[in-house]
Design an enzyme around this catalytic site. Sequence first.
Site, PDB file in Angstrom:
ATOM      1  N   SER A   1       0.796  -1.231   0.000  1.00 46.35           N
ATOM      2  CA  SER A   1       0.000   0.000   0.000  1.00 46.35           C
ATOM      3  C   SER A   1       0.824   1.275   0.000  1.00 46.35           C
ATOM      4  CB  SER A   1      -0.970   0.014   1.184  1.00 46.35           C
ATOM      5  OG  SER A   1      -2.068  -0.826   0.923  1.00 46.35           O
ATOM      6  N   ALA A   2       2.129   1.183   0.170  1.00 45.79           N
ATOM      7  CA  ALA A   2       2.943   2.388  -0.012  1.00 45.79           C
ATOM      8  C   ALA A   2       2.829   2.893  -1.446  1.00 45.79           C
ATOM      9  CB  ALA A   2       4.399   2.109   0.345  1.00 45.79           C
TER      10      ALA A   2
END
Length: 385
Positions: free
Chosen positions: A65-66
């Site tokens: 999710s970065a």
Amino acid sequence: MNGTTDPRFEGIRTAFAENFMARGERGGAVVVYEGGRKVVDLWAGARDADGGGTWAPDTAQILRSATKGVAAAALLLLHQRGELDLDAPVGAYWPEFKARGKEDARVRDVLAHRVGVPALDRPLTPAEAADPDLGAAAVAAQAPFWAPGTDHGYHAQTYSWLTGELVRRITGRDIGSFVADEIAGPARADVWIGLPDDQAHRVGRVGPVEVPAVAGGLKARPKRSLTEAYTNPESLTRRAFGSISPSPDENDPGYRAAQLPGSNGIGTADGLARFHASLIGDVAGGARLFTEETLRLARTETSSGPDRILVVPSRFGLGYMLHGVASPLLGPGSFGHPGRGGALGFADPETGIAFGYVTNGMQKGVTADPRAQALVKAVRGAVGR
């Protein structure tokens, strides 16, 4: 351990070493920029979570999710150029989205996790998820779980199709190409959404790791409500994270080549740090991406309070997590995004700090990974925050 640190940031070297000795690290890298200049560049351990290979200066890993912060930059740049109105209905660009109560959902609701479609009634298989047409159609046909704009909850997987389809509808290009040409290229950042074949040799294999019980004492027992949310198959939390089912093999070349801007970006620690540095100022050898007004939009609180998916309180600007319980960063003005299980990238305009951390060892936590937080704490000490 390999690499260099500015003398002011030697505490990060100590924290990074302790990650291997006490926090279950197997292979990772951390890079910090200050005022556009690299002041920390460290890497160590194995390239692969199973012990294979040696981590090199250019080793890349999946960001999970970065990646969301990179996808957010695509939409904010389109707004900055006058091609996207954040207050326009999503359906103005994507007519099929105006279905089942989503007519009033705005573009800014997508970025602030307020659009109300964090899960799908029927999860997509990994092959279906990789097809942008199928992913977009599934999200467009989904009834919202709350009235868009009235509450917030982390869109763990559906963020991929929401952001990717908006970029495609506005530009006629897939988001991977847009990121390569308009974000990663100008910033000279090794970050990809859709891994090119000629970069595949640089990417390590990821795998699960446990936090040793001796790392800072016994781990705190999660609250019952949190445990229930993450273990009950019928909970909205589980359904949100399970919008792709079964879970994809993150080491599969096909999955890495897919374009899922909410979950499968690939990058180096330097790439993640350079990307964030380019959002707040000039960075050595690269271009600044955001104007001051776009920077203000990115980090102005738009959602806060109990998160319907994460359960704990979360804070979001437009596309970025802000400093808080869910993701402690450097200070009140910091913005960025963690990746479930490890990775973290953020920027702090007040100090000029940009940070990138990647790992091959995926731990169970969703946001505040203890290894990343140990490194952030060391940065905080170096800059007096």
